[in-house]
Design a protein around this motif. Sequence first.
Motif, short mmCIF file in Angstrom:
data_model
loop_
_atom_site.label_atom_id
_atom_site.label_comp_id
_atom_site.label_asym_id
_atom_site.label_seq_id
_atom_site.Cartn_x
_atom_site.Cartn_y
_atom_site.Cartn_z
N SER A 287 31.28 20.09 16.08
CA SER A 287 30.10 20.93 16.36
C SER A 287 29.25 20.30 17.47
O SER A 287 28.74 21.01 18.34
N TRP A 288 29.14 18.97 17.46
CA TRP A 288 28.41 18.27 18.53
C TRP A 288 29.17 18.35 19.85
O TRP A 288 28.56 18.51 20.91
N MET A 289 30.51 18.26 19.78
CA MET A 289 31.32 18.36 21.00
C MET A 289 31.21 19.74 21.64
O MET A 289 31.10 19.86 22.86
N LEU A 290 31.25 20.78 20.81
CA LEU A 290 31.11 22.15 21.32
C LEU A 290 29.72 22.37 21.91
O LEU A 290 29.57 23.07 22.91
N SER A 291 28.71 21.77 21.28
CA SER A 291 27.34 21.85 21.82
C SER A 291 27.26 21.18 23.19
O SER A 291 26.62 21.69 24.11
N ILE B 34 27.63 26.17 14.29
CA ILE B 34 26.92 26.15 13.00
C ILE B 34 27.91 26.05 11.84
O ILE B 34 27.71 25.25 10.90
N LEU B 35 29.01 26.81 11.91
CA LEU B 35 30.04 26.76 10.87
C LEU B 35 30.67 25.37 10.77
O LEU B 35 30.89 24.86 9.67
N ASN B 36 30.98 24.78 11.92
CA ASN B 36 31.57 23.42 11.93
C ASN B 36 30.64 22.40 11.30
O ASN B 36 31.09 21.55 10.53
N ALA B 37 29.36 22.49 11.67
CA ALA B 37 28.37 21.53 11.14
C ALA B 37 28.26 21.64 9.63
O ALA B 37 28.27 20.63 8.91
N ILE B 38 28.20 22.88 9.11
CA ILE B 38 28.02 23.10 7.67
C ILE B 38 29.29 22.75 6.88
O ILE B 38 29.24 22.01 5.89
N ILE B 39 30.44 23.27 7.33
CA ILE B 39 31.71 23.03 6.61
C ILE B 39 32.10 21.55 6.66
O ILE B 39 32.57 20.99 5.66
N GLY B 40 31.88 20.90 7.83
CA GLY B 40 32.17 19.48 7.94
C GLY B 40 31.35 18.63 7.00
O GLY B 40 31.85 17.66 6.41
N ALA B 41 30.07 19.00 6.82
CA ALA B 41 29.18 18.24 5.94
C ALA B 41 29.44 18.52 4.46
O ALA B 41 29.55 17.59 3.65
#
Length: 337
Positions: free
Chosen positions: A184-188, A155-162
């Motif tokens: 974030s997609w890779m970790l998912s 969630i942090l990766n998705a938000i900070i990346g965007a």
Amino acid sequence: MYPYFNSSKMFFFFILIFSTLISISSNSWLGCWIGLEINLLSFIPLISNSSNLFSTEASLKYFLVQSIASINFLFSILINMMLMKNFELNFFIMIMMNSSMLMKMGSAPFHFWFPNIIEGLSWFNSFILMTWQKITPMIILSYYFNKNFIIMIIILNAIIGAIGGLNQTSLRKIMTFSSINNLSWMLSSIIISENLWIFYLFMYSFMISIMCFLFSMLNMFYINQLFINNMNSLIKINLLINFMSLGGLPPFLGFLPKWIIINFLIMNKMYLLTFILVMMSLIMLFFYIRITYSAIMFNYLKLKWFKIYVKNNSFILMNIFSFFSLTGMILSTFLYL
């Protein structure tokens, strides 16, 4: 693509590949750590360049950050060996090991070094840092991770990346925050299956290689260069196609791995995580569209005395890559038949 790629650099490049193979084929934590250290010591000569102060600074910063992550990893290994039967401390050891691997791959909230370092690198080195350098930490992370902690990191990766990429004018920093979002997609995918992670990494590496190849070929590092420079309209269309593919827009190839991950997440009833990933991908698409809009629509600064010429071979290769990017919907259609 990389003017300083002499025989010594080639030697360190092969050592870099070899070190990754050491880590992923090791049957002990210590073997993984040795592979990581060889990887670090082989990547620094690749990025350092005596004629460029930015790359020298980047190599020093990279060494310091990766050393701190390696020390944390080694410390957690030693504690794990000494206190193996103490189940109360297992959670903290797991978090320490996970955090050190996340720092090594430039994941949020340990991403502070990633945009600064990539700003001093060439496009070829940036490509290696955004793709190959993530393989070893990811595989080590998949051996021993806490699922709830990793979901929070996703969630942090998705938000900070965007959010981080919105206010950037540097193309390398935009690619960096795009890499953080894709992480974030890779970790998912690695939570679901290692095969799915390999597929996503391959697709992401293919897409990011096209972008790095394009920007390196056009010698571009900032957004304003896209509309100041007098580019061929076909090059601009190629940029649009590949940016949309990287963002995961449905008709393009980049949509295929994201669609598979969304399906698996919904099957596992992770609705909130799916919603956050999709919403943040829309923000990513917003600033990709902003870049391509600048390139295609702003033609008022054409300089007659400065025109970009692209070699025929490179241009043909670029068109082939763009054609592959357009085949995403066809592949998606026949995937479940």
